[in-house]
Design an enzyme around this catalytic site. Structure first.
Site, PDB file in Angstrom:
ATOM      1  CE  LYS A   1      -7.097   3.263  -6.094  1.00  0.00           C
ATOM      2  NZ  LYS A   1      -5.651   3.108  -6.226  1.00  0.00           N
TER       3      LYS A   1
ATOM      4  CB  CYS B   1      27.975 -10.889 -10.055  1.00  0.00           C
ATOM      5  SG  CYS B   1      29.772 -10.886  -9.949  1.00  0.00           S
TER       6      CYS B   1
HETATM    7  N1  LIG Z   1       3.705  -3.663  -7.905  1.00  0.00           N
HETATM    8  C1  LIG Z   1       3.520  -4.347  -6.808  1.00  0.00           C
HETATM    9  O1  LIG Z   1       4.330  -5.177  -6.446  1.00  0.00           O
HETATM   10  C2  LIG Z   1       2.321  -4.074  -5.983  1.00  0.00           C
HETATM   11  C3  LIG Z   1       2.166  -4.687  -4.740  1.00  0.00           C
HETATM   12  C4  LIG Z   1       1.045  -4.384  -3.995  1.00  0.00           C
HETATM   13  C5  LIG Z   1       0.092  -3.508  -4.500  1.00  0.00           C
HETATM   14  N2  LIG Z   1       0.274  -2.939  -5.720  1.00  0.00           N
HETATM   15  C6  LIG Z   1      -0.720  -2.026  -6.307  1.00  0.00           C
HETATM   16  O2  LIG Z   1      -1.509  -1.440  -5.344  1.00  0.00           O
HETATM   17  C7  LIG Z   1      -2.869  -1.675  -5.623  1.00  0.00           C
HETATM   18  C8  LIG Z   1      -3.608  -1.955  -4.355  1.00  0.00           C
HETATM   19  O3  LIG Z   1      -3.241  -0.954  -3.485  1.00  0.00           O
HETATM   20  P1  LIG Z   1      -4.010  -0.634  -2.179  1.00  0.00           P
HETATM   21  O4  LIG Z   1      -4.892  -1.752  -1.796  1.00  0.00           O
HETATM   22  O5  LIG Z   1      -3.011  -0.178  -1.210  1.00  0.00           O
HETATM   23  O6  LIG Z   1      -4.811   0.619  -2.525  1.00  0.00           O
HETATM   24  P2  LIG Z   1      -5.953   0.728  -3.565  1.00  0.00           P
HETATM   25  O7  LIG Z   1      -5.403   0.696  -4.932  1.00  0.00           O
HETATM   26  O8  LIG Z   1      -7.025  -0.227  -3.223  1.00  0.00           O
HETATM   27  O9  LIG Z   1      -6.376   2.171  -3.301  1.00  0.00           O
HETATM   28  C9  LIG Z   1      -7.185   2.488  -2.249  1.00  0.00           C
HETATM   29  C10 LIG Z   1      -6.617   3.652  -1.587  1.00  0.00           C
HETATM   30  O10 LIG Z   1      -6.443   4.732  -2.482  1.00  0.00           O
HETATM   31  C11 LIG Z   1      -6.387   5.921  -1.728  1.00  0.00           C
HETATM   32  N3  LIG Z   1      -7.070   6.972  -2.491  1.00  0.00           N
HETATM   33  C12 LIG Z   1      -6.458   7.742  -3.427  1.00  0.00           C
HETATM   34  N4  LIG Z   1      -7.322   8.632  -3.947  1.00  0.00           N
HETATM   35  C13 LIG Z   1      -8.501   8.433  -3.347  1.00  0.00           C
HETATM   36  C14 LIG Z   1      -9.775   9.066  -3.465  1.00  0.00           C
HETATM   37  N5  LIG Z   1      -9.992  10.058  -4.333  1.00  0.00           N
HETATM   38  N6  LIG Z   1     -10.779   8.599  -2.713  1.00  0.00           N
HETATM   39  C15 LIG Z   1     -10.583   7.579  -1.851  1.00  0.00           C
HETATM   40  N7  LIG Z   1      -9.398   6.962  -1.692  1.00  0.00           N
HETATM   41  C16 LIG Z   1      -8.360   7.381  -2.430  1.00  0.00           C
HETATM   42  C17 LIG Z   1      -6.962   5.586  -0.397  1.00  0.00           C
HETATM   43  O11 LIG Z   1      -5.949   5.517   0.544  1.00  0.00           O
HETATM   44  C18 LIG Z   1      -7.524   4.217  -0.547  1.00  0.00           C
HETATM   45  O12 LIG Z   1      -7.442   3.468   0.619  1.00  0.00           O
HETATM   46  C19 LIG Z   1      -2.903  -2.839  -6.553  1.00  0.00           C
HETATM   47  O13 LIG Z   1      -3.967  -2.757  -7.445  1.00  0.00           O
HETATM   48  C20 LIG Z   1      -1.572  -2.769  -7.242  1.00  0.00           C
HETATM   49  O14 LIG Z   1      -1.700  -2.043  -8.436  1.00  0.00           O
HETATM   50  C21 LIG Z   1       1.353  -3.215  -6.449  1.00  0.00           C
HETATM   51 ZN   LIG Z   2      30.522  -9.351 -11.534  1.00  0.00          ZN
END
Ligand SMILES: NC(=O)c1ccc[n+]([C@@H]2O[C@H](COP(=O)([O-])OP(=O)(O)OC[C@H]3O[C@@H](n4cnc5c(N)ncnc54)[C@H](O)[C@@H]3O)[C@@H](O)[C@H]2O)c1
Ligand SMILES: [Zn+2]
EC number: 6.5.1.2
Length: 655
Positions: free
Chosen positions: A103, A405
């Site tokens: 992924k 601040c």
């Molecule tokens: N830190 C934050 O504030 C924050 C906020 C939102 C989301 N997130 C992170 O994002 C994650 C959710 O993200 P999401 O829903 O956008 O994506 P996801 O984690 O569900 O990933 C799905 C996507 O990964 C991609 N992908 C990469 N390699 C792939 C492969 N080999 N085969 C198929 N697809 C592949 C594709 O675009 C697919 O749609 C959460 O689990 C979280 O960790 C973090």
């Molecule tokens: Zn200051």
């Protein structure tokens, strides 16, 4: 708290995080925290049977905010359902054959080819609407621009930047502000760009992972067949293994052992049924397709003791808590600090000095606190800013509390003005980067700009600072000595008076006979006499020195430097006093700012919008229908290409 209240709180918090994450490429919490809160929300939704319409478990409801043109996807680009449990992945597979792949953690892109040529590239955006980045995609390192297949091909894949490129590029970016947190941020910033030259320099790689359609090609109902066909067309396809219920656990082990040596970022694995028709027959939920599933690694965590919370003030006025803990080893390196992001997160972790905390590395590189075991909650939020001593304020936006601040004079807010004075066209202090200035300011070494020249008072502190040894200290002192011999134009420009760029500073200094004292006495009338200087600039200039603090700061800087005669001004008849507007991409300069600097150094001016005073609009795309081009046509302002400009400026060596 009532379950329903908690649901509302979590939805708001996760949506806010999602908005920053997807549309701004920023994180207000770690993925670890996001995933934990997401799981908590999901559980509460199951328990109560209540799912709010804007819950992130059923949709992605944020806008795509950027200057890039947008387009609606033919079919929505969904997220993936996830598990951390190997057995669940195995039972999900049932008796099917699956393809297990990395992924990849970058930016998802859809590519369309017609007649064998790349005709369109669009980012995933919010899943419904993406941004068109075709010109940038052409700069990806490894994508075929033409292919042998002549039908219409649509495929999806991930644009990524390797860890080694990430480290190299981040080191080359001097401003702390512009530094990227992780390869995903960097990739997002490099692909969602108006200037494809930057995309090119960033070494973006593309790995295909889904073939959406290829008219007339028979893939034998197999995803594997699609992957292999894509390879035959010249694409790099994500590395994958064929799995079934008997060998899937071994395959996961293989990925787990291999990941430590990967130079590309990945945040788990993805499995998809090889049988295309079977997978599609399962349909989808509002958020996930049912033919694929993501597997996430359980993060390596370590226990340690919280030693201190460092409050780090930034130029936005935001004061962020940073946790300093007993060094521990994570993913092979020693770590001792982690950002706590904001007050809400600090409070929810109930941090106290001496607490036992669990830390981990998000995305294998960014240290984060996963949880606090002791939860003593004794850390107090500072009432005054650590940099200027001004009163602090807690803001509360969408349930996220942050410390600020509000003192407008706070030095932390004026890092840019310190950096401007040190910059190449001003005092040209070699090696005094914005990041270094920021550290010095945060430690209280620099209260006003002239203090830069008195930095040796803090020699001991500086040489013991992390990443700042005796050698860099000596280099800095040497650079300061060199920078002291300067001219008045550089000093005036370096002050950062509104609208006083290099060329204006030069015009003014010439008029005032290069006399530092005359600067303080100049009147608006005297200045408007100068060709190319209008009332607004003249007033701003005079006002600036009427301010006692600013005047003192100027005199203080002067007392540290030796002013020599101004360098000869390199104006050409064609550019002096002319006003330019630049739009679109540039090819002969790193970016538009570089072109702007050249124009200013030759006595011209650059403004943001086309008006009756504009002499030329510089734009390489004569067919452009941008507002600026339309306005230029309306007002009869000549539109010239970058090449034409270069010839006009007599800088043919740039061509
Ligand atoms: N830190 C934050 O504030 C924050 C906020 C939102 C989301 N997130 C992170 O994002 C994650 C959710 O993200 P999401 O829903 O956008 O994506 P996801 O984690 O569900 O990933 C799905 C996507 O990964 C991609 N992908 C990469 N390699 C792939 C492969 N080999 N085969 C198929 N697809 C592949 C594709 O675009 C697919 O749609 C959460 O689990 C979280 O960790 C973090
Ligand atoms: Zn200051």
């Amino acid at each position: 708290m009532e379950k329903l209240d908690r649901i509302k709180e979590l939805v708001a918090l996760l949506n806010k995080a999602g908005k920053s994450y997807y549309s701004e490429g920023q994180e207000i919490m770690s993925n670890y925290e996001y995933d934990a809160l997401y799981d908590e929300l999901k559980k509460l939704e199951e328990e109560t049977g209540c799912v709010l319409s804007d819950s992130p478990t059923v949709n992605v409801g944020y806008e795509v905010l950027s200057e890039l043109p947008k387009e609606r996807h033919d079919s929505p680009m969904l997220s993936l359902d996830k598990t951390k449990d190997r057995e669940s992945l195995r039972s999900w597979l049932k008796d099917q054959k699956g393809l297990l792949s990395w992924k990849l953690d970058g930016l998802t892109i859809v590519l369309t080819y017609e007649n064998g040529e790349l005709v369109k590239a669009v980012t995933r955006g919010n899943g419904q609407i993406g941004e068109i980045i075709t010109n940038n995609a052409r700069m990806f390192k490894n994508i075929p621009v033409t292919i042998s297949y002549k039908g219409r091909l649509v495929l999806r894949g991930e644009a990524i930047i390797t860890y080694s490129d990430f480290n190299r590029i981040n080191e080359e970016i001097p401003e702390t502000d512009a530094k990227y947190k992780n390869p995903r941020n960097l990739c997002s910033g490099s692909v969602r760009q108006l200037n494809n030259k930057i995309t090119k320099e960033r070494n973006v790689n593309f790995f295909a992972f889904t073939l959406v359609s290829a008219d007339g090609v028979d893939f034998n109902n197999s995803r594997k067949c699609q992957f292999e066909w894509l390879k035959s067309q010249g694409f790099d396809v994500v590395e994958y293994k064929e799995v079934d219920k008997d060998n899937i656990l071994d395959a996961i082990d293989w990925f787990e052992h291999t990941i430590v040596n990967n130079d590309f970022p990945s945040d788990g694995l993805v499995i998809i049924y090889d049988d295309i028709a079977y997978g599609e027959s399962l349909g989808r939920t509002a958020k996930f397709p049912r033919n694929a599933m993501a597997f996430k690694w359980t993060d390596e965590t370590a226990e340690t003791t919280l030693k201190e919370i460092e409050w780090s003030a930034s130029r936005t006025g935001l004061i962020n808590p940073v946790a300093i803990f007993e060094p521990v080893e994570l993913e092979g390196t020693k770590v001792s600090r982690a950002s706590v992001h904001n007050i809400s997160i600090m409070e929810s972790l109930k941090l106290g000095i001496g607490d036992t905390i669990k830390v981990f590395k998000a995305n294998m590189i960014i240290p984060q606190i996963a949880e606090n075991i002791t939860q003593s909650g004794t850390v107090r939020i500072p009432e005054v800013c650590p940099v200027c001593g001004g009163k602090t304020r807690i803001s509360d936006v969408n349930d996220v509390k942050s410390l600020y601040c509000d003192n407008e004079q706070c030095q932390a807010k004026h890092i840019k003005s310190f950096a401007l004075l040190a910059s190449r066209d001003a005092l040209n202090i070699d090696g005094l980067s914005e990041a270094t200035l920021e550290k010095f300011i945060q430690k209280g070494f620099l209260k006003r700009r002239g203090d830069i020249f008195r930095i040796s008072r803090y020699k001991d502190e500086i040489t013991s600072m992390e990443g700042f040894g005796e050698k860099s200290y000596n280099n800095l002192i040497e650079a300061l000595e060199k920078a002291k011999d300067t001219d008045l134009v550089r000093v005036i420009y370096g002050l950062g008076i509104d609208n006083v760029g290099l060329s204006t500073a030069r015009l003014i200094v010439n008029k005032l006979n290069n006399d530092p004292e005359a600067v303080l006495k100049a009147t608006a009338d005297e200045l408007t006499d100068i060709d190319g200087i209008g009332e607004v600039i003249a007033e701003a200039f005079v006002e600036y020195f009427k301010n006692e603090d600013k005047k003192d700061e100027y005199l203080d800087i002067l007392s540290e430097v030796n002013i020599k005669e101004a360098e000869n001004v390199q104006t050409t008849e064609e550019l002096a006093g002319k006003t330019f507007v630049i739009t679109g991409n540039v090819n002969h300069f790193a970016n538009r700012n570089e072109l702007k600097a050249l124009i200013e150094s030759m006595g011209g001016k650059v403004t943001g919008s086309v008006t009756g005073n504009t002499s030329y609009l510089i734009n390489n795309d004569s067919t452009s229908q941008s507002t600026k081009n339309k306005k230029a046509a309306q007002l009869g302002v000549p539109v010239i290409t970058e090449e034409e400009f270069i010839k006009l400026a007599g800088k043919d060596e740039l061509l």
